[in-house]
Design a protein around this motif. Structure first.
Motif, PDB file in Angstrom:
ATOM      1  N   ASN A 112      -3.556   0.588   6.090  1.00 15.35           N
ATOM      2  CA  ASN A 112      -4.651   1.398   5.556  1.00 15.35           C
ATOM      3  C   ASN A 112      -4.089   2.714   5.033  1.00 15.35           C
ATOM      4  OD1 ASN A 112      -6.968   2.728   4.964  1.00 15.35           O
ATOM      5  ND2 ASN A 112      -7.914   2.497   6.992  1.00 15.35           N
ATOM      6  N   PRO A 113      -4.176   2.967   3.704  1.00 15.30           N
ATOM      7  CA  PRO A 113      -3.629   4.196   3.149  1.00 15.30           C
ATOM      8  C   PRO A 113      -4.253   5.457   3.778  1.00 15.30           C
ATOM      9  CG  PRO A 113      -4.944   3.001   1.507  1.00 15.30           C
ATOM     10  CD  PRO A 113      -4.816   2.117   2.704  1.00 15.30           C
ATOM     11  N   LEU A 114      -5.532   5.368   4.266  1.00  9.75           N
ATOM     12  CA  LEU A 114      -6.183   6.547   4.848  1.00  9.75           C
ATOM     13  C   LEU A 114      -5.437   7.017   6.100  1.00  9.75           C
ATOM     14  CD1 LEU A 114      -9.997   5.776   4.447  1.00  9.75           C
ATOM     15  CD2 LEU A 114      -8.679   7.578   3.327  1.00  9.75           C
ATOM     16  N   GLU A 115      -4.875   6.050   6.804  1.00  9.85           N
ATOM     17  CA  GLU A 115      -4.133   6.391   8.027  1.00  9.85           C
ATOM     18  C   GLU A 115      -2.957   7.299   7.730  1.00  9.85           C
ATOM     19  OE1 GLU A 115      -2.958   3.304  10.771  1.00  9.85           O
ATOM     20  OE2 GLU A 115      -4.960   2.384  10.497  1.00  9.85           O
TER      21      GLU A 115
END
Lengths: 300, 285
Positions: free
Chosen positions: B272-275
């Motif tokens: 997950n890029p948000l992580e």
């Protein structure tokens, strides 16, 4: 021009005056018929042709001249052809090599007709060819065989071409035979058989020591009518035997080039010539002396 | 004659001139016959020699043109060449398209030959090499067109040995099979049955002299797989399994459609890029 043999025809009748000629034609034609009996009537007495044949499925006969040519090509020829050539060679050594020419060869009929026509049409002269040319050609055929590796002469040899042609199909071979015919008729007298043919040359060498020979035992009866010279295809062979008494030459025609055709016997009204062995001798020497004086008179 | 030269001199000169003249005349004849003989060594391609002939020139040197082979041929196939034909005068031959060799088991033509021009060592007719059949016209051969003609294959006395039918995909129709006749030179005797039987107006399969029909590998050539079969191992360097220098966890396999990842790579980035964007957000607060 007086037809040769006219005197003898008048004295002995046509049949006797052509006895040997008729026998020769019967021999030539019946040998041809023996070969033809197979293809024509399914009667297989002889298979093949004069170059090599098989009689009654057992007797091989081959032309030693053609077999010799195969040796010159470098091929290792082995088989019944060698036995056949040996048998034929023995026969001709005995009966005179060129008996082949006058008693068997079918081209002889062609050239005899040409020569007869030449005489009838009174055609004289023509190209001068030495009678030795045939030996040069004989040598040439062997050299060609070596150089080409094939029996080159048999491609053009009119003798084998005619006999094979009659039995197996002539094709354009008639042209070659016609060429021989007009050559003998117009270009050179006895040109083919007497001057050029290497088959005849070969058989003349085979027959140099042959047993059966024509002789002029009664040469003292000769009246110089010249009929024998007119009909002889190899006239040079007659003179020594017929006219050689003074030089001490025997009466037997010893040249291998005498065909043993017997035509001289036919046309001689004085019955000078006979068939005999090469050892035939004159009965007594008194005749020789007598003839010597007569011949001297004739020439002087 | 008042000739100043001694008689012997004249005779010698005459003898030499006459001999030279005769020799020249004969030479003239020899040139013609010799050239004709060389020319006649080139057997036309349509002419086939009887069984037992190896080399044409050797044959022309040993065949005496007697015709005994012709006589003993039970099917009247052989004939002697006549003057004017392209085949050397007097020699035996046949034309496959007209009448092919019946391949008699006792080979009577060879048996009849008095000179050995037809080689007597030929005792099995299957060993004869009169020529070699070649399917020369692949545009008109019915089998090449996709039909089941198969006539050449069916008439072959050595069916399945000298001629076989090899299935091939018919790319024209896309769904059929072509049965291609293949001639095998190790079995074909050159009898000519196939050429004779070919149903076309002009035969698509023809018997040709072997030197015209066959190619020849360079002498130094070795067909690798045959040598391998013969020796039981490779002739050159032994086979090494090929290795690809690929990053760890990668494989190359064409059937598997090229590069293959063995497992998911270890990556510092979370799925997950948000992580990763929020990785340090809490720490700085």
């Amino acid at each position: 021009m007086k037809s040769p043999g006219l005197t003898v025809r008048e004295s002995k009748g046509w049949l006797k005056a052509n006895k040997w000629l008729l026998l020769r034609r019967i021999s030539q034609i019946s040998i041809l018929l023996l070969f033809m009996a197979g293809p024509w009537f399914g009667l297989w007495i002889i298979k093949g042709n004069l170059v090599s044949s098989l009689t009654l499925d057992v007797l091989p006969l081959s032309d030693p001249y053609v077999v010799l040519q195969t040796f010159f090509t470098g091929q290792k020829v082995a088989g019944t052809a060698l036995i056949g050539a040996g048998i034929v060679l023995l026969f001709y050594i005995l009966f005179g090599g060129r008996v082949y020419c006058s008693w068997i060869c079918p081209v002889n009929i062609v050239t005899d007709v040409a020569n007869g026509l030449r005489r009838r049409l009174d055609i004289k002269g023509g190209a001068h060819i030495t009678r030795k040319a045939r030996y040069w050609i004989l040598g040439m055929t062997f050299i060609l065989a070596t150089m080409t590796g094939t029996i080159a002469w048999e491609l053009v040899n009119p003798v084998s071409m005619l006999h094979r042609g009659i039995i197996f199909g002539m094709g354009m071979g008639w042209v070659v035979i016609f060429a021989v015919f007009i050559f003998d008729l117009l270009v050179s007298r006895h040109g083919w058989c007497g001057h050029l043919c290497p088959v005849g040359a070969f058989y003349s060498l085979v027959g140099t020591q042959s047993f059966i020979r024509v002789n002029a035992l009664d040469r003292d009866k000769c009246d110089d009518c010249m009929d024998c010279f007119a009909v002889c295809p190899e006239q040079q062979v007659i003179s020594p035997a017929l006219k050689g008494a003074r030089k001490g030459i025997g009466p037997v025609i010893t040249s291998g080039n005498c065909n043993n055709c017997g035509r001289c016997i036919d046309v001689c009204s004085k019955e000078v010539f006979h068939f005999g062995t090469r050892f035939a001798k004159e009965k007594n020497s008194k005749n020789i002396n007598l003839r010597m004086t007569r011949n001297t008179e004739a020439t002087s | 004659m008042n000739n100043p030269l001694p008689q012997t001199g004249i005779n010698r000169r005459r003898f030499l001139v006459n001999s030279a003249r005769t020799a020249s005349g004969v030479f003239f004849l020899a040139v013609g016959v010799g050239l004709y003989a060389k020319r006649s060594e080139s057997l036309p391609a349509y002419a086939i020699r009887p069984p037992g002939v190896k080399d044409e020139t050797d044959f022309l040197g040993s065949c005496i043109r007697c015709g005994l082979c012709v006589r003993d041929c039970p099917y009247d196939i052989l004939k002697l060449a006549t003057p004017g034909e392209e085949v050397a005068t007097g020699t035996p031959w046949f034309e496959a398209r007209k009448i092919p060799c019946e391949m008699c088991e006792d080979i009577p033509c060879v048996e009849a030959c008095p000179t050995g021009a037809l080689d007597k060592s030929l005792t099995n007719i299957d060993d004869a090499r009169m020529g070699l059949a070649v399917l020369i016209d692949q545009e008109n051969c019915l089998n090449y067109l996709g039909l089941r003609c198969d006539v050449c294959y069916r008439v072959c006395p050595l069916i399945e040995k000298a001629i076989t039918l090899e299935p091939q995909h018919n790319r024209r129709s896309g769904k059929h099979t072509l049965f291609i006749p293949i001639v095998h030179s190790d079995a074909c005797t050159g009898c000519g049955k196939c050429e004779h039987a070919c149903v076309l107006d002009q035969a698509a399969i023809k018997v040709l002299p072997e030197h015209l029909a066959k190619g020849e590998l360079g002498r130094h050539y070795r067909v690798g797989w045959k040598e391998k079969e013969r020796l039981g191992r490779s002739l050159v360097t032994p086979d090494v399994e090929h290795q690809f220098n690929l990053p760890e966890g990668m494989q190359y396999d064409y059937e598997g459609q090229g590069l293959i990842q063995e497992q998911t790579p270890v990556t510092p980035f979370p799925e997950n890029p948000l992580e990763s964007l929020n990785r340090n957000a809490g720490e700085t607060q």
